[in-house]
Design an enzyme around this catalytic site. Sequence first.
Site, PDB file in Angstrom:
ATOM      1  N   ARG A  68      -1.967  -3.965  -7.098  1.00 30.41           N
ATOM      2  CA  ARG A  68      -2.850  -4.827  -6.313  1.00 30.41           C
ATOM      3  C   ARG A  68      -4.227  -4.862  -6.974  1.00 30.41           C
ATOM      4  O   ARG A  68      -4.873  -3.828  -7.146  1.00 30.41           O
ATOM      5  CB  ARG A  68      -2.959  -4.295  -4.886  1.00 30.41           C
ATOM      6  N   ARG A  91      -9.683   5.500   6.991  1.00 35.77           N
ATOM      7  CA  ARG A  91      -8.586   4.522   7.007  1.00 35.77           C
ATOM      8  C   ARG A  91      -9.026   3.345   6.156  1.00 35.77           C
ATOM      9  O   ARG A  91     -10.153   3.298   5.653  1.00 35.77           O
ATOM     10  CB  ARG A  91      -8.358   4.090   8.465  1.00 35.77           C
ATOM     11  N   LYS A  92      -8.160   2.331   6.036  1.00 37.81           N
ATOM     12  CA  LYS A  92      -8.549   1.121   5.308  1.00 37.81           C
ATOM     13  C   LYS A  92      -9.730   0.437   5.990  1.00 37.81           C
ATOM     14  O   LYS A  92     -10.006   0.668   7.185  1.00 37.81           O
ATOM     15  CB  LYS A  92      -7.363   0.156   5.226  1.00 37.81           C
TER      16      LYS A  92
HETATM   17 FE1  SRM Z   1      -1.048  -4.978   4.639  1.00 42.78          FE
HETATM   18  C1  SRM Z   1       0.201  -1.843   4.673  1.00 42.78           C
HETATM   19  C2  SRM Z   1       0.915  -5.799   2.074  1.00 42.78           C
HETATM   20  C3  SRM Z   1      -2.880  -7.775   4.181  1.00 42.78           C
HETATM   21  C4  SRM Z   1      -2.361  -4.568   7.749  1.00 42.78           C
HETATM   22  N1  SRM Z   1       0.289  -3.963   3.510  1.00 42.78           N
HETATM   23  C5  SRM Z   1       0.628  -2.662   3.669  1.00 42.78           C
HETATM   24  C6  SRM Z   1       1.493  -2.198   2.519  1.00 42.78           C
HETATM   25  C7  SRM Z   1       0.587  -1.585   1.498  1.00 42.78           C
HETATM   26  C8  SRM Z   1       2.561  -1.201   2.962  1.00 42.78           C
HETATM   27  C9  SRM Z   1       3.364  -0.653   1.813  1.00 42.78           C
HETATM   28  O1  SRM Z   1       2.924   0.297   1.170  1.00 42.78           O
HETATM   29  O2  SRM Z   1       4.423  -1.195   1.558  1.00 42.78           O
HETATM   30  C10 SRM Z   1       2.100  -3.548   2.068  1.00 42.78           C
HETATM   31  C11 SRM Z   1       2.471  -3.668   0.613  1.00 42.78           C
HETATM   32  C12 SRM Z   1       3.754  -4.466   0.472  1.00 42.78           C
HETATM   33  C13 SRM Z   1       3.948  -5.042  -0.888  1.00 42.78           C
HETATM   34  O3  SRM Z   1       4.728  -4.477  -1.687  1.00 42.78           O
HETATM   35  O4  SRM Z   1       3.375  -6.085  -1.153  1.00 42.78           O
HETATM   36  C14 SRM Z   1       1.031  -4.510   2.550  1.00 42.78           C
HETATM   37  N2  SRM Z   1      -1.061  -6.446   3.289  1.00 42.78           N
HETATM   38  C15 SRM Z   1      -0.106  -6.673   2.379  1.00 42.78           C
HETATM   39  C16 SRM Z   1      -0.279  -8.015   1.722  1.00 42.78           C
HETATM   40  C17 SRM Z   1       0.177  -8.047   0.263  1.00 42.78           C
HETATM   41  C18 SRM Z   1       0.488  -9.077   2.536  1.00 42.78           C
HETATM   42  C19 SRM Z   1       0.655 -10.387   1.795  1.00 42.78           C
HETATM   43  O5  SRM Z   1       1.793 -10.679   1.451  1.00 42.78           O
HETATM   44  O6  SRM Z   1      -0.337 -11.088   1.560  1.00 42.78           O
HETATM   45  C20 SRM Z   1      -1.781  -8.221   1.946  1.00 42.78           C
HETATM   46  C21 SRM Z   1      -2.629  -7.629   0.843  1.00 42.78           C
HETATM   47  C22 SRM Z   1      -4.090  -7.915   1.040  1.00 42.78           C
HETATM   48  C23 SRM Z   1      -4.918  -7.430  -0.103  1.00 42.78           C
HETATM   49  O7  SRM Z   1      -5.015  -8.162  -1.096  1.00 42.78           O
HETATM   50  O8  SRM Z   1      -5.477  -6.326   0.005  1.00 42.78           O
HETATM   51  C24 SRM Z   1      -1.963  -7.428   3.232  1.00 42.78           C
HETATM   52  N3  SRM Z   1      -2.451  -5.955   5.718  1.00 42.78           N
HETATM   53  C25 SRM Z   1      -3.006  -7.152   5.406  1.00 42.78           C
HETATM   54  C26 SRM Z   1      -3.692  -7.673   6.535  1.00 42.78           C
HETATM   55  C27 SRM Z   1      -4.343  -9.070   6.628  1.00 42.78           C
HETATM   56  C28 SRM Z   1      -5.802  -9.101   6.314  1.00 42.78           C
HETATM   57  O9  SRM Z   1      -6.370  -8.161   5.760  1.00 42.78           O
HETATM   58  O10 SRM Z   1      -6.378 -10.124   6.643  1.00 42.78           O
HETATM   59  C29 SRM Z   1      -3.541  -6.765   7.561  1.00 42.78           C
HETATM   60  C30 SRM Z   1      -4.042  -6.900   9.009  1.00 42.78           C
HETATM   61  C31 SRM Z   1      -5.525  -6.789   9.081  1.00 42.78           C
HETATM   62  C32 SRM Z   1      -6.011  -5.382   9.129  1.00 42.78           C
HETATM   63  O11 SRM Z   1      -5.739  -4.604   8.226  1.00 42.78           O
HETATM   64  O12 SRM Z   1      -6.705  -5.053  10.094  1.00 42.78           O
HETATM   65  C33 SRM Z   1      -2.759  -5.683   7.035  1.00 42.78           C
HETATM   66  N4  SRM Z   1      -1.105  -3.448   5.954  1.00 42.78           N
HETATM   67  C34 SRM Z   1      -1.653  -3.510   7.211  1.00 42.78           C
HETATM   68  C35 SRM Z   1      -1.368  -2.286   7.886  1.00 42.78           C
HETATM   69  C36 SRM Z   1      -1.810  -1.905   9.328  1.00 42.78           C
HETATM   70  C37 SRM Z   1      -3.158  -1.237   9.245  1.00 42.78           C
HETATM   71  C38 SRM Z   1      -3.437  -0.305  10.363  1.00 42.78           C
HETATM   72  O13 SRM Z   1      -4.630  -0.089  10.662  1.00 42.78           O
HETATM   73  O14 SRM Z   1      -2.507   0.290  10.930  1.00 42.78           O
HETATM   74  C39 SRM Z   1      -0.620  -1.505   7.001  1.00 42.78           C
HETATM   75  C40 SRM Z   1      -0.056  -0.102   7.245  1.00 42.78           C
HETATM   76  C41 SRM Z   1      -1.066   0.964   6.963  1.00 42.78           C
HETATM   77  O15 SRM Z   1      -2.145   0.731   6.404  1.00 42.78           O
HETATM   78  O16 SRM Z   1      -0.751   2.096   7.319  1.00 42.78           O
HETATM   79  C42 SRM Z   1      -0.471  -2.263   5.809  1.00 42.78           C
END
Ligand code: SRM
Length: 542
Positions: free
Chosen positions: A68, A182-183
């Site tokens: 990423r 956290r994030k």
């Molecule tokens: Fe996300 C975890 C993908 C945007 C909330 N997210 C993950 C992981 C890293 C889990 C994992 O290790 O497999 C996913 C990686 C999968 C992969 O192989 O691609 C993943 N998140 C993504 C992406 C790639 C989705 C997409 O297809 O676009 C986005 C990457 C954004 C970036 O460039 O950094 C992505 N994730 C988001 C968003 C949307 C946003 O930011 O607008 C959210 C909701 C907003 C938020 O975070 O408040 C989001 N992702 C989560 C969460 C829940 C967070 C929490 O507080 O519990 C997780 C799980 C965690 O962090 O434990 C997570």
Amino acid sequence: MTDTATTIPSLNKFEKFKAEKDGLAVKAEIEKFASLGWEAMDECDRDHRLKWLGVFFRPVTPGKFMMRLRMPNGILTSHQMRVLAEVVQRYGEDGYADITTRQNIQLRGIRIQDLPDIFNKFEAVGLTSVQSGMDNVRNITGDPVAGLDASELFDTRELVQQIQDMITNNGVGNSEFSNLPRKFNIAITGGRDNSVHAEINDLAFVPAFKEGGQGGQRGHGEKDETASLSSPSSLSPIFGFNVLVGGFFSAKRCDAAIPLNAWVPPEDVVAVCRAILEVFRDRGLRANRQKSRLMWLIDEWGLDKFRSEVENRLGKSLISAAAKDEIDWEKRDHIGVYKQKQPGLNYVGLNIPVGRFFADDMFEIARLAEVYGSNEIRLTVEQNVIIPNIADTRLATFLTERLLERFRIEPGSLMRSLVSCTGAQFCNFALIETKNRALAMIKTLESELTFTQTVRIHWTGCPNSCGQPQVADIGLMGTKVRKNGKTLEGVDIYMGGKVGKDAHLGTCVTKSIPCEDLQPVLRQLLIENFGARAKEELVVIS
Ligand code: SRM
Ligand code: SF4
């Protein structure tokens, strides 16, 4: 830094491993990991700490990592795009890239032995993937048409870059902010249409004018910089940002950001980001990872205490919020051809279905940006691409390029706004397959129905909500359902998400629809709520 060392006994496993060895420490060990190979590596380094460098072990595809990047304001050069394309090209059909919901790019198929070479290549072209995962600040989003849009109030590009540089130490890595509870998500918008979904970020800056003379008091012996607000020469409104805090989605809870009651001039934005991050880092809740996002701290303290802690870190008082913000437009998707504020220039938004492209596509996008534009490529939170600075005289030829047959400027009404998270193909949290299923579903629905409006459909593979179903017209969240004694992939349906002006989150309206039964359900929703009509019905009528 944090005082984690004194509180280790009550810490969860993540806090423990961070306290034992900071995530960024693996930066010095990349050569070692490359020669050891992924199977022989320390598991905690491999599965967790590598994410501090933006390298994600994928249990679904062991040995093939995801990378990423960081794309401040979603902007990259054609040269950088070529480097990313070269990286994934070497992995053949395992290698490709996804545009993310944070205006960013993720690469697939990465082998650990190639990391030293990849990082060298990144450094040579000014790319960084540092601190893009785990307990770090995610890609900082800004207006995708910043600097191009005649109606914008502020060009966010430089500010977003400055915030990223502060947090990551110019992309090298910064241990000051490598151990957050956290994030943490930051967004800044200077346009009128809330292009960044400000409301779903832990910290967001939205444009707002402050009338002269309304400034608050400064403390701590600081010069009162608001004094200028009341001077006769500055009675006209002054541009700045209202600050929103605490927005987030998680499996446990989703909340829109709330106003901090603070207005910040552009020159103070970086300092305010730093102050809030320091408060979160040092005082944020760390015991339970389900309750560690910023909003939980704000809940525990109350907004007033949080605000005053931020002021303490800032070393001066915050100015109270402007009475209203300037988000007064519906959200634009930027797909198609648009005039820029620079006479004679256009930006063109290409629809990249579910954000996925392959090495050849990436080379081609880079070529188009070079031949027709200014070597610049932009990304949107809807997982699409914008090529800016195309001269009027070159536009017609640009529009005949073959790539635009696949990455269209006039896609169907559903495809246009389709967003999907990664889903089961690569993500081990996923409860369902998303991207491929979303594409097949939209193809069927568009073949059966006609539309008079676009409908924003977002797919997300699990309650973590990376695909933001709560901001969609129709949001689909993966779940497991029981049918005829079998466990199947299914979705909960969300509706009512409103973006742009008066943004608010959608809510769950129907639970547990098996994916195999979803198509007629969606068809009915589109007909009843969004004015879609069945094609066969139109044929009969005419
Ligand atoms: Fe996300 C975890 C993908 C945007 C909330 N997210 C993950 C992981 C890293 C889990 C994992 O290790 O497999 C996913 C990686 C999968 C992969 O192989 O691609 C993943 N998140 C993504 C992406 C790639 C989705 C997409 O297809 O676009 C986005 C990457 C954004 C970036 O460039 O950094 C992505 N994730 C988001 C968003 C949307 C946003 O930011 O607008 C959210 C909701 C907003 C938020 O975070 O408040 C989001 N992702 C989560 C969460 C829940 C967070 C929490 O507080 O519990 C997780 C799980 C965690 O962090 O434990 C997570
Ligand atoms: Fe994975 Fe769930 Fe995020 Fe989709 S929403 S990328 S399935 S964690």
